[in-house]
Write an enzyme that holds these catalytic residues in place. Structure first.
Site, PDB file in Angstrom:
ATOM      1  N   PHE A   3      11.678   6.001  17.137  1.00  0.00           N
ATOM      2  CA  PHE A   3      12.803   5.766  18.039  1.00  0.00           C
ATOM      3  C   PHE A   3      14.107   6.317  17.455  1.00  0.00           C
ATOM      4  O   PHE A   3      14.903   6.940  18.156  1.00  0.00           O
ATOM      5  CB  PHE A   3      12.937   4.270  18.341  1.00  0.00           C
ATOM      6  N   HIS A  24      25.302 -18.139  16.203  1.00  0.00           N
ATOM      7  CA  HIS A  24      25.147 -18.770  17.515  1.00  0.00           C
ATOM      8  C   HIS A  24      24.235 -17.952  18.432  1.00  0.00           C
ATOM      9  O   HIS A  24      23.346 -18.492  19.085  1.00  0.00           O
ATOM     10  CB  HIS A  24      26.505 -18.983  18.193  1.00  0.00           C
ATOM     11  N   ASP A  49       5.505   7.175  17.427  1.00  0.00           N
ATOM     12  CA  ASP A  49       5.397   7.601  18.824  1.00  0.00           C
ATOM     13  C   ASP A  49       6.642   8.348  19.257  1.00  0.00           C
ATOM     14  O   ASP A  49       7.628   8.385  18.526  1.00  0.00           O
ATOM     15  CB  ASP A  49       5.218   6.374  19.731  1.00  0.00           C
ATOM     16  N   CYS A  52      25.299 -26.386  23.198  1.00  0.00           N
ATOM     17  CA  CYS A  52      24.582 -25.851  22.035  1.00  0.00           C
ATOM     18  C   CYS A  52      24.844 -26.740  20.824  1.00  0.00           C
ATOM     19  O   CYS A  52      25.965 -27.188  20.605  1.00  0.00           O
ATOM     20  CB  CYS A  52      25.054 -24.423  21.763  1.00  0.00           C
ATOM     21  N   GLY A  63       9.249   2.483  25.491  1.00  0.00           N
ATOM     22  CA  GLY A  63       9.778   3.323  26.555  1.00  0.00           C
ATOM     23  C   GLY A  63      10.361   2.559  27.727  1.00  0.00           C
ATOM     24  O   GLY A  63      10.589   3.129  28.786  1.00  0.00           O
ATOM     25  N   GLN A 110       3.056   4.137  25.926  1.00  0.00           N
ATOM     26  CA  GLN A 110       4.168   4.858  26.537  1.00  0.00           C
ATOM     27  C   GLN A 110       3.761   5.248  27.964  1.00  0.00           C
ATOM     28  O   GLN A 110       2.894   4.603  28.528  1.00  0.00           O
ATOM     29  CB  GLN A 110       4.528   6.096  25.682  1.00  0.00           C
ATOM     30  N   ASP A 140       9.355  -0.934  12.419  1.00  0.00           N
ATOM     31  CA  ASP A 140       9.051   0.061  13.444  1.00  0.00           C
ATOM     32  C   ASP A 140       8.729   1.383  12.746  1.00  0.00           C
ATOM     33  O   ASP A 140       8.855   1.500  11.531  1.00  0.00           O
ATOM     34  CB  ASP A 140      10.189   0.176  14.454  1.00  0.00           C
ATOM     35  N   SER A 141       8.308   2.368  13.533  1.00  0.00           N
ATOM     36  CA  SER A 141       7.748   3.579  12.913  1.00  0.00           C
ATOM     37  C   SER A 141       8.793   4.606  12.523  1.00  0.00           C
ATOM     38  O   SER A 141       8.501   5.564  11.833  1.00  0.00           O
ATOM     39  CB  SER A 141       6.784   4.230  13.894  1.00  0.00           C
ATOM     40  N   GLY A 142      10.020   4.425  12.998  1.00  0.00           N
ATOM     41  CA  GLY A 142      11.046   5.440  12.779  1.00  0.00           C
ATOM     42  C   GLY A 142      11.136   6.428  13.930  1.00  0.00           C
ATOM     43  O   GLY A 142      12.104   7.166  14.058  1.00  0.00           O
ATOM     44  N   ASP A 173      11.994  -7.896  20.518  1.00  0.00           N
ATOM     45  CA  ASP A 173      13.032  -7.704  19.506  1.00  0.00           C
ATOM     46  C   ASP A 173      14.198  -6.996  20.169  1.00  0.00           C
ATOM     47  O   ASP A 173      14.006  -6.276  21.151  1.00  0.00           O
ATOM     48  CB  ASP A 173      12.544  -6.812  18.362  1.00  0.00           C
ATOM     49  N   CYS A 177      24.087 -25.732  17.607  1.00  0.00           N
ATOM     50  CA  CYS A 177      23.958 -24.907  16.396  1.00  0.00           C
ATOM     51  C   CYS A 177      25.111 -25.214  15.426  1.00  0.00           C
ATOM     52  O   CYS A 177      26.089 -25.868  15.791  1.00  0.00           O
ATOM     53  CB  CYS A 177      23.918 -23.421  16.746  1.00  0.00           C
ATOM     54  N   CYS A 215      28.535 -24.168  16.792  1.00  0.00           N
ATOM     55  CA  CYS A 215      29.061 -24.982  17.889  1.00  0.00           C
ATOM     56  C   CYS A 215      29.363 -26.420  17.453  1.00  0.00           C
ATOM     57  O   CYS A 215      30.202 -27.077  18.054  1.00  0.00           O
ATOM     58  CB  CYS A 215      28.108 -24.950  19.076  1.00  0.00           C
TER      59      CYS A 215
HETATM   60 ZN   LIG Z   1      25.951 -22.503  19.233  1.00  0.00          ZN
END
Ligand SMILES: [Zn+2]
Length: 392
Positions: free
Chosen positions: A111, A350, A161, A319, A231, A204, A107-109, A281, A321, A324
């Protein structure tokens, strides 16, 4: 000034990334796509784990690959302060420095400058603020942000931004949005590596539709290889976020990826995809994991609670994973309770797996033209339809 014609032709043929829309879902218009980057091709819609300081906290790159992470996020502001972009560049760039050979987005920094710094002064040239660690005075400009991001070497980099707070009055958001457009053009001009780094513009405009539209038009005229929607998820109610999103995504070119910044709760991911978003993200899955909270197919579970002291079931019975398959709620609760690092690791593993699998299910639902049905089933099971439903 960049010659616009040369820019359009030159950058298009040398583009760092390309994006294919494979299918559009029949009922919602949600997109199934493939994002090609210099470090691999990844299916969209996708969730990108956040590794603020060039590490997804507690996870090794091998583990991230194991759960199917494609692109991860890193943070320009934080890496600028520590260790400094020069050290990352000297190491051979962020991919080499952190031993990650798949996609990276920085990211641009912008935020962080606005969210972490107590003191800040915005002017046309850039933003004066104080280092949140040392208090030292700093100045970040669009050119400086791009220079740092060029040194870090991520596959996708972001325009500098301003993310206006919510709520903010119309006049403030208008001035801010217009400045963000001027900054976006300066970022494009400053960008030194268009052949292997794709610079995304950030739409924005706060909650104001005419400003969102103006912002989108301004950025589209600069022909970025991808567009982020910034935003949102800044404290506004979810229905309002969805409304702004529903208005904004159709303004963006259909053949470019769309990235909704900072959104990662399961319901918002699904609702974002339904409104045409391809990339997301959020720090949510990793942050709550370190607090002993996990997302499961039956809703959120605060595993650190005493209720789970003698619960010998996995975090999520649906799950498969690593966490789990091998560990119980009682054991993980004990680890979290005693501040053992493994507890945070198992929960992080998880939670990331849960969201990455969720996006896989979403892609499958798009393939089968049943995304709306999938949403209903998921919301019902997770508990989002209950009157007292939590945010995630
Ligand atoms: Zn899991």
């Amino acid at each position: 000034m960049i010659d616009q014609e040369l820019n359009q032709e030159g950058v298009a043929s040398l583009a760092a990334i390309s994006f294919e829309v494979i299918k559009t879902e029949k009922h919602t218009g949600a997109r199934l796509g493939i994002l090609h980057t210099p470090h691999g091709s990844f299916e969209t819609p996708m969730f990108m784990p956040v590794g603020t300081l060039a590490t997804v906290k507690t996870m090794s790159p091998e583990e991230l690959k194991e759960i199917g992470a494609g692109v991860i996020l890193s943070n320009t502001y934080h890496l600028w302060l520590r260790p400094g972009e020069d050290i990352v560049q000297e190491a051979g760039g962020l991919h080499t420095f952190m031993n990650w050979d798949r996609g990276i987005l920085t990211d641009s920094g912008g935020f962080q400058v606005f969210s972490l710094s107590k003191f800040r002064k915005i002017e046309e040239k850039g933003v004066h603020f104080r280092n949140h660690l040392s208090g030292e005075k700093l100045f970040l400009t669009p050119e400086k942000s791009i220079k740092i991001q060029n040194a870090l070497g991520a596959d996708i980099i972001m325009a500098f931004d301003e993310c206006p707070p919510y709520p903010a009055d119309y006049k403030y958001v208008k001035e801010s949005t217009e400045r963000t457009s001027r900054w976006a053009e300066r970022c494009l001009i400053a960008h030194d590596r268009p052949e292997d780094q794709a610079l995304f513009g950030i739409v924005q405009g706060g909650m104001y539709k005419d400003l969102r539209k103006q912002s989108a038009m301004d950025l589209i005229s600069l022909d970025f290889p991808g567009y982020a929607i910034g935003g949102l998820s800044v404290g506004e109610p979810k229905p309002l976020m969805n409304e702004v999103l529903e208005f904004t995504t159709p303004l963006l070119p259909a053949n470019k990826p769309r990235y909704l910044m900072g959104v990662g709760s399961p319901d918002s991911l699904i609702d974002g995809v339904i409104r045409g978003v391809d990339m997301f993200d959020c720090v949510l899955p990793t942050r709550i994991a370190r607090n002993g909270t996990v997302m499961t197919s039956r809703g959120r579970l605060v595993v650190k609670n005493a209720t789970y002291a003698r619960d010998f079931r996995p975090l999520d019975e649906n799950c498969d994973c690593y966490t789990c398959r091998n560990y119980t709620r009682a054991y993980i609760r004990h680890l979290i309770h005693t501040n053992e690092i493994l507890g945070f690791r198992l929960c992080t593993y998880h939670n990331l797996y849960f969201l990455i699998k969720l996006m896989e299910q979403v892609r499958q639902a798009i393939r089968e033209d049943r995304l709306q049905d999938f949403r209903e089933e998921f919301f019902e099971q997770y508990g989002f339809n209950k009157p007292d439903a939590k945010n995630f």
